[in-house]
Design a protein around this motif. Structure first.
Motif, PDB file in Angstrom:
ATOM      1  N   ARG A  79      10.409 -14.090   7.927  1.00 20.96           N
ATOM      2  CA  ARG A  79      10.607 -15.406   8.099  1.00 20.96           C
ATOM      3  C   ARG A  79       9.464 -16.049   8.518  1.00 20.96           C
ATOM      4  O   ARG A  79       9.276 -17.261   8.126  1.00 20.96           O
ATOM      5  N   GLY A  80       8.633 -15.571   9.515  1.00 20.62           N
ATOM      6  CA  GLY A  80       7.416 -16.384  10.002  1.00 20.62           C
ATOM      7  C   GLY A  80       6.398 -16.444   8.897  1.00 20.62           C
ATOM      8  O   GLY A  80       5.844 -17.626   8.966  1.00 20.62           O
ATOM      9  N   GLU A  81       6.254 -15.773   7.923  1.00 22.24           N
ATOM     10  CA  GLU A  81       5.527 -16.023   6.818  1.00 22.24           C
ATOM     11  C   GLU A  81       6.422 -16.761   5.490  1.00 22.24           C
ATOM     12  O   GLU A  81       5.464 -16.885   4.517  1.00 22.24           O
ATOM     13  N   ASN A  82       7.523 -16.790   5.514  1.00 24.11           N
ATOM     14  CA  ASN A  82       8.510 -17.228   4.596  1.00 24.11           C
ATOM     15  C   ASN A  82       8.227 -16.522   3.134  1.00 24.11           C
ATOM     16  O   ASN A  82       7.919 -17.168   2.173  1.00 24.11           O
ATOM     17  N   VAL A  83       8.135 -14.893   3.101  1.00 25.26           N
ATOM     18  CA  VAL A  83       7.923 -14.366   1.868  1.00 25.26           C
ATOM     19  C   VAL A  83       9.011 -13.137   1.848  1.00 25.26           C
ATOM     20  O   VAL A  83       9.504 -12.970   2.783  1.00 25.26           O
ATOM     21  N   LEU A  84       8.978 -12.674   0.542  1.00 22.53           N
ATOM     22  CA  LEU A  84       9.796 -11.467   0.188  1.00 22.53           C
ATOM     23  C   LEU A  84       8.652 -10.310  -0.313  1.00 22.53           C
ATOM     24  O   LEU A  84       7.716 -10.775  -0.983  1.00 22.53           O
ATOM     25  N   SER A  85       8.702  -9.406   0.464  1.00 17.80           N
ATOM     26  CA  SER A  85       7.837  -8.026   0.189  1.00 17.80           C
ATOM     27  C   SER A  85       8.562  -7.218  -0.598  1.00 17.80           C
ATOM     28  O   SER A  85       9.531  -6.692  -0.237  1.00 17.80           O
ATOM     29  N   ALA A  86       7.788  -6.689  -1.976  1.00 17.25           N
ATOM     30  CA  ALA A  86       8.506  -5.652  -2.634  1.00 17.25           C
ATOM     31  C   ALA A  86       7.579  -4.370  -2.314  1.00 17.25           C
ATOM     32  O   ALA A  86       6.395  -4.465  -2.584  1.00 17.25           O
ATOM     33  N   PHE A  87       8.188  -3.219  -2.565  1.00 18.24           N
ATOM     34  CA  PHE A  87       7.854  -2.044  -2.497  1.00 18.24           C
ATOM     35  C   PHE A  87       8.428  -1.221  -3.699  1.00 18.24           C
ATOM     36  O   PHE A  87       9.694  -0.996  -4.024  1.00 18.24           O
ATOM     37  N   ALA A  88       7.585  -0.099  -4.104  1.00 13.06           N
ATOM     38  CA  ALA A  88       7.958   1.010  -4.849  1.00 13.06           C
ATOM     39  C   ALA A  88       8.250   1.998  -4.015  1.00 13.06           C
ATOM     40  O   ALA A  88       7.877   2.415  -3.384  1.00 13.06           O
ATOM     41  N   VAL A  89       9.588   2.665  -4.309  1.00 12.80           N
ATOM     42  CA  VAL A  89       9.884   3.827  -3.917  1.00 12.80           C
ATOM     43  C   VAL A  89       9.266   5.126  -4.460  1.00 12.80           C
ATOM     44  O   VAL A  89       9.741   5.295  -5.658  1.00 12.80           O
ATOM     45  N   GLU A  90       8.516   6.147  -3.704  1.00 12.69           N
ATOM     46  CA  GLU A  90       7.947   7.012  -4.163  1.00 12.69           C
ATOM     47  C   GLU A  90       8.290   8.338  -3.297  1.00 12.69           C
ATOM     48  O   GLU A  90       9.029   8.284  -2.463  1.00 12.69           O
ATOM     49  N   ALA A  91       7.990   9.496  -3.717  1.00  8.13           N
ATOM     50  CA  ALA A  91       8.127  10.735  -3.140  1.00  8.13           C
ATOM     51  C   ALA A  91       9.477  11.078  -2.780  1.00  8.13           C
ATOM     52  O   ALA A  91      10.169  11.364  -1.699  1.00  8.13           O
ATOM     53  N   ASP A  92      10.723  10.578  -3.955  1.00  4.77           N
ATOM     54  CA  ASP A  92      11.838  11.051  -3.715  1.00  4.77           C
ATOM     55  C   ASP A  92      12.738  10.305  -2.686  1.00  4.77           C
ATOM     56  O   ASP A  92      13.445  10.490  -1.888  1.00  4.77           O
ATOM     57  N   GLY A  93      11.829   9.123  -2.314  1.00  5.84           N
ATOM     58  CA  GLY A  93      12.370   8.082  -0.990  1.00  5.84           C
ATOM     59  C   GLY A  93      11.595   8.029   0.138  1.00  5.84           C
ATOM     60  O   GLY A  93      11.890   7.341   0.969  1.00  5.84           O
ATOM     61  N   GLU A  94      10.803   9.025   0.393  1.00  7.43           N
ATOM     62  CA  GLU A  94      10.043   9.419   1.399  1.00  7.43           C
ATOM     63  C   GLU A  94       8.706   8.406   1.624  1.00  7.43           C
ATOM     64  O   GLU A  94       8.285   8.355   2.690  1.00  7.43           O
ATOM     65  N   ARG A  95       8.433   7.729   0.808  1.00  7.25           N
ATOM     66  CA  ARG A  95       7.371   6.801   0.736  1.00  7.25           C
ATOM     67  C   ARG A  95       7.350   5.526  -0.189  1.00  7.25           C
ATOM     68  O   ARG A  95       8.080   5.336  -1.066  1.00  7.25           O
ATOM     69  N   LEU A  96       6.829   4.361   0.762  1.00  4.60           N
ATOM     70  CA  LEU A  96       7.061   3.107   0.063  1.00  4.60           C
ATOM     71  C   LEU A  96       5.588   2.672  -0.199  1.00  4.60           C
ATOM     72  O   LEU A  96       4.644   2.528   0.695  1.00  4.60           O
ATOM     73  N   ARG A  97       5.351   1.991  -1.444  1.00  2.00           N
ATOM     74  CA  ARG A  97       4.163   1.468  -1.944  1.00  2.00           C
ATOM     75  C   ARG A  97       4.036   0.201  -2.174  1.00  2.00           C
ATOM     76  O   ARG A  97       4.990  -0.269  -2.944  1.00  2.00           O
TER      77      ARG A  97
END
Length: 345
Positions: free
Chosen positions: A266-284
């Motif tokens: 909210r404070g930045e008014n942005v959406l952050s996108a992440f790729a899910v890696e390592a079978d769900g254990e890591r967000l890039r």
């Protein structure tokens, strides 16, 4: 009815009536562009900030985020909704609700509790809560963590456990719901001062992602559904650089195929996108995009579109998600004063 007798899709938008919102708004969802057309509004419940739809789409539930705190049930009829009975008191300032095994669960931020309200066979609220679980504890943040603040409650992926997230105690509680009573099974501590707000499960059911409001991060956790246990394994920043002030992360959504995660701040008014890696254990991190308004409070993913309720700018913005990059691209918006939540059926 749509072509071929198929029922047209509906969206339901919650809003804060105390800030000029119209209550619960019903909208038509166009195919295939995901656009919304407003149809009607119901203002008979104060501050219906968060909504949940029954699996058959016939009943809509709303919390009344007031000091007294209540939950209400609406019958869905074409382009409108109508109350099925008086709201039921649940606890102070409820901020979230979900359905589990014939009960409506509410997370009550003000009273630091989780309530279970039984449902009748037709989806109506039966009576006062049959079970209330009171959270205990505090955190190091001087203003925000003096006491418990349950912010979200939802079932685990197989509907065995009720999982509640508490911003005030920096913890996630796993509860059993038996005979209408809520019993604490396990409490999992997260980093002190992180302020967990919302949690979303990976569709494979082995990981969960916790959005932290007091520090702009998301905590990746391993989930053991058999044991009812959550284990933090990593914490990922939501923003590419340190924010100028408090960031206030809010909503989270996970792609149905588990490839991407999106978080609103909210404070930045942005959406952050992440790729899910390592079978769900890591967000890039993939990048951030403007949310299309001011103060994005909740995120909903449906039909390949992300819907964002922008509270302060008074609109709902939708984004088409690039299936190769995971990045959202603004596709349209509709005005809803003090918008807080969107659910689609």
């Amino acid at each position: 009815m749509a072509d071929g007798g198929r029922r047209e899709r509906r969206a339901f938008i919650g809003s804060f009536t105390a800030a000029g919102g119209p209550g619960v708004v019903t909208a038509a969802v166009a195919e295939p562009d995901g656009s919304l057309t407003l149809l009607s509004a119901a203002d008979d419940v104060r501050d219906p900030s968060y909504l949940a739809l029954s699996p058959d789409g016939g009943t809509l539930y709303a919390v009344s985020e007031t000091t007294e705190g209540a939950v209400a049930a609406y019958r869905v009829k074409d382009g409108a909704i109508e109350l099925t009975g008086p709201p039921v008191r649940v606890g102070g300032s409820p901020t979230h609700l979900s359905l589990l095994n014939g009960y409506v669960l509410t997370a009550n931020y003000g009273s630091g509790s989780v309530s279970a309200v039984p449902l009748r066979s037709d989806g109506r609220l039966a009576h006062a809560p049959s079970g209330i679980l009171w959270h205990t504890g505090s955190g190091p943040h001087e203003k925000r963590q003096r006491e418990p603040h349950a912010h979200q409650v939802q079932p685990d992926p197989v509907g065995r456990w009720a999982v509640s997230v508490d911003l005030g105690t920096d913890s996630v509680r796993v509860c059993a719901l038996e005979g209408g009573a809520l019993a604490l099974h396990r409490e999992i501590a997260l980093r002190p001062g992180s302020g967990p707000r919302h949690l979303a499960f990976h569709p494979a059911g082995r990981h969960a992602y916790v959005v932290n409001e007091l520090t702009p991060t998301v905590t990746v956790c391993h989930w053991d559904g058999e044991a009812g246990s959550l284990r933090p394994v990593a914490e990922t920043p939501l923003l590419p650089a340190a924010p100028a002030g408090d960031a206030y992360p809010s909503g989270i959504a996970v792609a149905p195929d588990g490839r991407f995660v999106w978080v609103a701040t909210r404070g930045e008014n942005v959406l952050s996108a992440f790729a899910v890696e390592a079978d769900g254990e890591r967000l890039r991190p993939l990048g951030t995009v403007p949310c299309g308004g001011d103060w994005p409070r909740a995120l909903t993913l449906s039909g390949g579109f992300l819907y964002v309720a922008n509270e302060r700018s008074g609109d709902v913005t939708w984004f088409a998600v690039d299936q190769s990059t995971g990045l959202p691209e603004r596709a349209g918006a509709v005005g809803v004063p003090a918008a807080s939540c969107v659910v689609l059926g």
